[in-house]
Design a protein around this motif. Structure first.
Motif, PDB file in Angstrom:
ATOM      1  N   THR A  52       7.372   5.949  10.558  1.00 19.88           N
ATOM      2  CA  THR A  52       6.733   4.711  10.142  1.00 19.88           C
ATOM      3  C   THR A  52       7.662   3.530  10.407  1.00 19.88           C
ATOM      4  O   THR A  52       8.886   3.654  10.337  1.00 19.88           O
ATOM      5  CB  THR A  52       6.360   4.760   8.652  1.00 19.88           C
ATOM      6  N   HIS A  53       7.065   2.384  10.691  1.00 23.84           N
ATOM      7  CA  HIS A  53       7.817   1.170  11.022  1.00 23.84           C
ATOM      8  C   HIS A  53       8.584   0.677   9.796  1.00 23.84           C
ATOM      9  O   HIS A  53       8.077   0.755   8.671  1.00 23.84           O
ATOM     10  CB  HIS A  53       6.854   0.099  11.533  1.00 23.84           C
ATOM     11  N   GLN A  80       6.598  -3.069   9.021  1.00 21.55           N
ATOM     12  CA  GLN A  80       5.186  -3.315   9.271  1.00 21.55           C
ATOM     13  C   GLN A  80       4.375  -2.065   8.946  1.00 21.55           C
ATOM     14  O   GLN A  80       4.905  -0.958   8.900  1.00 21.55           O
ATOM     15  CB  GLN A  80       4.949  -3.714  10.738  1.00 21.55           C
ATOM     16  N   ASN A  81       3.082  -2.277   8.755  1.00 21.40           N
ATOM     17  CA  ASN A  81       2.203  -1.147   8.472  1.00 21.40           C
ATOM     18  C   ASN A  81       1.779  -0.499   9.788  1.00 21.40           C
ATOM     19  O   ASN A  81       0.606  -0.511  10.167  1.00 21.40           O
ATOM     20  CB  ASN A  81       0.981  -1.611   7.680  1.00 21.40           C
ATOM     21  N   ARG A  82       2.747   0.032  10.483  1.00 18.25           N
ATOM     22  CA  ARG A  82       2.530   0.713  11.751  1.00 18.25           C
ATOM     23  C   ARG A  82       3.250   2.050  11.725  1.00 18.25           C
ATOM     24  O   ARG A  82       4.237   2.230  11.000  1.00 18.25           O
ATOM     25  CB  ARG A  82       3.041  -0.123  12.931  1.00 18.25           C
ATOM     26  N   PHE A  83       2.783   2.980  12.524  1.00 17.91           N
ATOM     27  CA  PHE A  83       3.445   4.278  12.617  1.00 17.91           C
ATOM     28  C   PHE A  83       3.260   4.836  14.016  1.00 17.91           C
ATOM     29  O   PHE A  83       2.354   4.440  14.761  1.00 17.91           O
ATOM     30  CB  PHE A  83       2.910   5.253  11.563  1.00 17.91           C
ATOM     31  N   GLY A 113      -1.831   0.392  11.193  1.00 17.25           N
ATOM     32  CA  GLY A 113      -2.468   0.854   9.972  1.00 17.25           C
ATOM     33  C   GLY A 113      -3.373  -0.170   9.333  1.00 17.25           C
ATOM     34  O   GLY A 113      -4.215   0.186   8.498  1.00 17.25           O
ATOM     35  N   THR A 173       4.603   4.605   4.351  1.00 19.24           N
ATOM     36  CA  THR A 173       4.812   3.335   5.044  1.00 19.24           C
ATOM     37  C   THR A 173       5.917   2.555   4.344  1.00 19.24           C
ATOM     38  O   THR A 173       6.370   2.912   3.251  1.00 19.24           O
ATOM     39  CB  THR A 173       3.522   2.518   5.080  1.00 19.24           C
ATOM     40  N   HIS A 174       6.340   1.454   4.952  1.00 18.12           N
ATOM     41  CA  HIS A 174       7.540   0.754   4.494  1.00 18.12           C
ATOM     42  C   HIS A 174       7.409   0.236   3.066  1.00 18.12           C
ATOM     43  O   HIS A 174       8.408   0.143   2.337  1.00 18.12           O
ATOM     44  CB  HIS A 174       7.836  -0.419   5.442  1.00 18.12           C
ATOM     45  N   HIS A 187       0.820   3.266   1.633  1.00 19.39           N
ATOM     46  CA  HIS A 187       0.055   4.322   2.285  1.00 19.39           C
ATOM     47  C   HIS A 187       0.969   5.501   2.605  1.00 19.39           C
ATOM     48  O   HIS A 187       2.197   5.365   2.707  1.00 19.39           O
ATOM     49  CB  HIS A 187      -0.584   3.820   3.588  1.00 19.39           C
ATOM     50  N   VAL A 239       1.004   8.718   5.495  1.00 17.85           N
ATOM     51  CA  VAL A 239       0.420   9.229   6.737  1.00 17.85           C
ATOM     52  C   VAL A 239       0.752  10.713   6.845  1.00 17.85           C
ATOM     53  O   VAL A 239       1.892  11.119   6.606  1.00 17.85           O
ATOM     54  CB  VAL A 239       0.964   8.470   7.969  1.00 17.85           C
ATOM     55  N   GLN A 272      -4.647   8.791   7.060  1.00 15.69           N
ATOM     56  CA  GLN A 272      -3.956   7.697   6.385  1.00 15.69           C
ATOM     57  C   GLN A 272      -4.479   7.619   4.954  1.00 15.69           C
ATOM     58  O   GLN A 272      -5.647   7.334   4.725  1.00 15.69           O
ATOM     59  CB  GLN A 272      -4.201   6.372   7.122  1.00 15.69           C
TER      60      GLN A 272
END
Length: 933
Positions: free
Chosen positions: A642-643, A646-649, A663, A885-886, A890, A892, A903
């Motif tokens: 996970t980033h 940011q809400n990205r993975f 995300g 997530t950071h 959330h 994942v 998610q």
């Protein structure tokens, strides 16, 4: 340890008084044993036992002699255990007597006090009455030990202090997980422990703890020490670990070829066993008792927020549009109801909703003529104990997501391959084809769940089934090398080529698509009296027209509302619209990276939805083209990270695709082809680059914006299982299946790296690792359940004294073995049941991915045996990885073989920061339990 599979948890005793309780039970234990002859002297018994253990029975030894020797061996072992209990009781009595004697009376005895401290400081976190000690087993002979800074009278403290450079765990001693550690000197042991000293050498008896010889002038003093400390050496015994025969990793020093005894630090460690191997974990000093730790499931819960992916690679009948306008499809054990356009979930608002009533992978769907009810069939599968689960069909309401009917439990074999509702009678009947060898075809009453008819269809695979929309007594099946027309008596009429799909026309004719790219038109014709159907039908179907439509197989046919027909090709990836008489009206081509057409559904207006063989769901029309709304992987997934802000993975797996997901928008940001299997990944703390480990020993560093490869390095030729940046981003650790952790120093932007060192000492492949918060140390796990610690900043050295790492704070916690998480292991585990673990950033909960398709949520720390959890299903295969997530909003999770990405929204997480430890209100060894949510 007897080698039985499954973890056994043993908590070290925290009060010396418990040993007296054990001694009080000794008569009851002796009554349960065979009567024994009078016990020989201790030294004689130990010598005999040592010889007996080293003896090898000759092959010529007959049965009675062998049984006699084995019986003698067992009796000596029982004697040894009894002597240990007696010595423990004497030691406790001596300790209590010493505590009651005033120090002044002992100071006047004339015995000089040692130059060190005169009081023994217990390790932090231990009760003052709990003196840490070493347990001497029966195999240790005449061991002399030194009590450093004893709380007892100075006259009983004897011998010089142990040298600071001496290692408590020398070369070849057993590691914390049961393996052998590498050579090298370690740091001194915990304060206040009993250290073994070398007794005088005997010519006839080899020393088991060899060290440098003492001078003759010190021998009388050593002899006095042996008498004074003989009972203190046996102070406290951990009955729970001794009775299981487990070996503690703390061993006394010994030279080459010596037999080392195993000791246990009382009250400061816990021990569990996996596959018969002991795993010792040290209790942090801030925890005075395990009873202080939280118990019960965590207050946080998970709610399935979004499912990435679509199962188009190996399934059909998987894409429909409901009356509400939602698109229904499936992946893993979840049926997804998706409204294009985004927005919050629920009818009318867009987003996703999920039917999660199935216990194993869904294989096919059918929508009722009312556009609301849905039938979904699942495969058989197995439960966590290996017992087969029966396939079944669920009929459920797409508006309320409530199950209405369960059909066919125990009636199908292997799985449900195809489904269809009847249309002429408003969906009163459901046709089901299972995955057995004979592909049994059955008709069911939907309202009562009763089977009305059944027949063996064919030994070839059946790909599609459907009722004639004007006559519910006529059923059509198609598949490999056949298209069959059935009435309710089971008669079949024609058997043409491979037919993957068919569709009914308004005039009663049938269109079929075959593997040669042809569309055949089947019309009714008078029956042939020479080959009548079994049901005595007056009419049958015959080919009345054909057209070559595609290059390669035709995978999908769809009848549109305006009466035209759409066909989807496999090899040519074309969508073609056909008018009356099979006249081509319009066509479009699907981009190659989405794969071939698998399914077609008509949306609102002129909108079309297309499912592809690469698990993508496309939206558009023939004039404007198509764009993806749902994408996913096509093969087994393992890599997830996970980033940091940011809400990205990012995910990777056996399909060789590296994908970055957003995300927030639930969309694929970008993907690239790695050319090799990706197994692990981690973002640099800056988020500017990401490191990816491959199955060939190669690892890459990519720029997350430009997707360019900025570094390409190979370490060994075996697969990489974990890559992890240090919290400050100055180091990169890479765990390999060649048992080595490679350490690289990294530039500030993460683009450049250079080899810093190697951590060598594991006896099996690396599975997990974590950095300390200061970025100087590493904790690692391996395939044989070792827990090792490494001083990276000090030159990648292994920390031999693992006790000193008990209070170290870890930036992340993904290691599946450790004191803070040992309670997540299920009872009866074989050591492979947990694939991944992740602690939340606020240090409140731990998420666990297991081998039984489940995601668990535990409280952190989870240091109680068989701790309860909140359990969540949905994955149709082993869950390979979980990450928060950071901002911990959330979680994942990755499915293995089902190639799904879930998610989850974390609910009830509260504020930031670690949760304070609260005293437990429940027994520490509560039964294993889970809350299935």
């Amino acid at each position: 340890m007897d080698g039985a599979a499954g973890p056994v948890f043993a908590e070290a005793e925290t009060a010396a008084g418990r040993e007296l309780c054990q001694v009080s039970r000794l008569p009851c234990q002796k009554e349960a044993l065979d009567p024994l002859p009078p016990s020989p002297p201790l030294w004689t018994s130990i010598q005999a036992w040592g010889c007996l253990k080293g003896a090898v029975l000759p092959d010529t030894c007959d049965g009675p002699a062998r049984e006699a020797l084995q019986s003698l061996s067992q009796r000596l072992r029982v004697q040894e255990q009894e002597m240990e209990l007696v010595k423990a009781a004497l030691a406790e009595a001596l300790r209590l007597l010493r505590l009651q004697v005033p120090p002044s009376s002992l100071q006047g005895s004339g015995t000089p006090a040692p130059p060190g401290d005169s009081s023994l400081a217990a390790p932090p976190g231990l009760p003052p009455t709990c003196t840490p000690s070493l347990v001497s087993r029966g195999t240790q002979t005449e061991t002399e030990v030194e009590l450093k800074s004893s709380p007892g009278p100075p006259g009983l403290s004897n011998g010089p202090p142990a040298p600071q450079g001496a290692s408590e765990e020398p070369s070849g001693t057993q590691s914390e997980g049961g393996g052998s550690s590498s050579s090298g000197a370690g740091s001194p042991g915990p304060p206040g422990i009993l250290r073994p000293l070398q007794p005088p050498q005997r010519a006839d008896t080899p020393r088991r703890n060899s060290s440098s010889s003492s001078s003759p002038s010190e021998r009388p003093r050593q002899k006095l020490s042996r008498k004074a400390i003989s009972s203190a050496n046996l102070l406290v015994r951990s009955g729970s670990t001794e009775s299981r025969g487990g070996k503690d990793p703390l061993s006394s020093p010994g030279g080459p070829g010596s037999r080392r005894s195993n000791y246990n630090l009382e009250g400061i460690s816990v021990k569990m066993f996996l596959r018969g191997r002991p795993i010792t974990m040290y209790i942090p000093s801030g925890i005075r008792s395990l009873e202080e730790l939280p118990s019960g499931p965590p207050p946080e819960t998970l709610s399935l927020d979004w499912v990435y992916g679509y199962r188009g690679r190996d399934s059909r009948s998987n894409l429909f549009v409901l009356r509400s306008g939602e698109v229904v499809y499936f992946i893993a054990c979840v049926v997804v109801l998706y409204r294009p356009g985004g927005g919050p979930g629920g009818p009318g608002g867009g987003g996703q909703r999920h039917y999660r009533g199935h216990t194993d992978c869904v294989r096919c769907l059918a929508v009722h003529p009312d556009g609301v009810r849905v039938a979904s069939g699942q495969t058989a599968g197995v439960d966590k104990d290996g017992k087969p689960l029966q396939p079944v069909v669920h009929i459920w309401d797409s508006e309320t997501l409530l199950k209405l009917q369960e059909i066919g439990l125990g009636a199908f074999e292997r799985g449900v391959g195809a489904l269809a509702f009847s249309a002429a009678d408003q969906g009163a009947f459901l046709c089901v084809v299972d995955d057995s060898n004979e592909h049994m075809l059955s008709v069911w009453d939907c309202s009562r769940g009763m089977k009305l008819a059944e027949i063996k269809s064919t030994n070839d695979s059946v790909l599609a089934v459907g009722f004639n929309p004007r006559d519910s007594s006529c059923i059509v099946t198609s598949g490999k090398s056949h298209v069959h027309f059935w009435n309710w008596s089971g008669g079949k009429y024609k058997k043409p080529k491979f037919i993957p799909c068919f569709v009914f026309l308004p005039d009663g004719d049938i269109l079929t698509g075959d593997s040669e790219g042809n569309i055949l038109t089947w019309g009714r014709s008078p029956s042939d009296s020479k080959t009548p159907g079994r049901g005595g039908a007056k009419e049958t179907y015959g080919i009345v027209a054909q057209a070559h439509a595609h290059e390669g197989s035709i995978f999908a046919l769809c009848l549109r509302r305006d009466g035209t027909v759409l066909s989807g090709g496999g090899r040519d990836r074309r969508l073609v619209q056909w008018g009356p008489g099979l006249v081509a009206l319009q066509e479009a081509e699907i981009p190659e990276h989405f794969g071939a057409v698998r399914a077609i559904a008509e949306g609102l207006g002129s909108e079309l939805l297309v499912g592809t063989t690469k698990n993508a769901l496309l939206r558009g029309d023939l004039a404007q083209g198509f764009s993806p709304v749902i994408q996913g992987h096509t093969d087994e997934l393992w890599g997830l990270c996970t980033h940091p802000s940011q809400n990205r993975f990012l995910t990777c797996g056996h399909d060789r695709q590296l994908c970055l997901w957003d995300g927030e928008s639930h969309a694929l940001a970008w993907s690239i082809d790695l050319k090799e299997t990706g197994l692990c990944a981690d973002f640099h703390p800056s988020g500017a680059v990401v490191a990816v480990g491959l199955n060939t020993g190669r690892w890459l560093v990519l720029d997350t914006e430009t997707r360019e490869i900025v570094s390409d390095v190979i370490d060994g030729n075996e697969q990489l299982s974990v890559v992890r940046y240090s919290p400050d981003g100055l180091y990169l650790a890479i765990g390999s299946h060649d048992n080595v952790i490679y350490i690289y120093s990294v530039s500030s932007d993460g683009a450049k790296s250079s080899r810093f060192g190697r951590c060598m000492g594991h006896s099996s492949f690396i599975t997990h690792l974590d950095w300390s918060k200061d970025g100087n140390f590493i904790m690692s796990n391996s395939g044989d359940y070792e827990i090792l610690y490494w001083d990276v900043a000090g030159g990648c050295k292994q920390l031999k004294n693992r006790y000193e790492s008990r209070d170290r704070e870890w930036a992340t916690y993904t290691c599946v073995l450790g004191f803070h998480v040992y309670g997540v292991w299920p009872d009866g585990s074989d050591g492979t049941d947990i694939n991944s673990l992740c602690r939340s950033h606020n240090e409140r909960v731990v998420a666990v991915a297991d081998d039984f398709c489940k995601v668990h949520l535990f409280q952190y720390p989870c240091a109680r045996a068989k701790a309860p959890s909140r359990m969540y299903g949905g994955h149709g295969s082993h869950v390979t990885s979980v990450r928060f997530t950071h901002d911990d909003s959330h979680l994942v999770s990755l499915g293995g073989k089902d190639a799904s990405i879930f998610q989850w929204r974390v609910l009830g997480a509260g504020g930031a920061g670690p949760a304070p430890a609260t005293p437990s209100r429940t027994p520490s060894l509560s039964p294993a339990s889970s809350l299935d949510v």
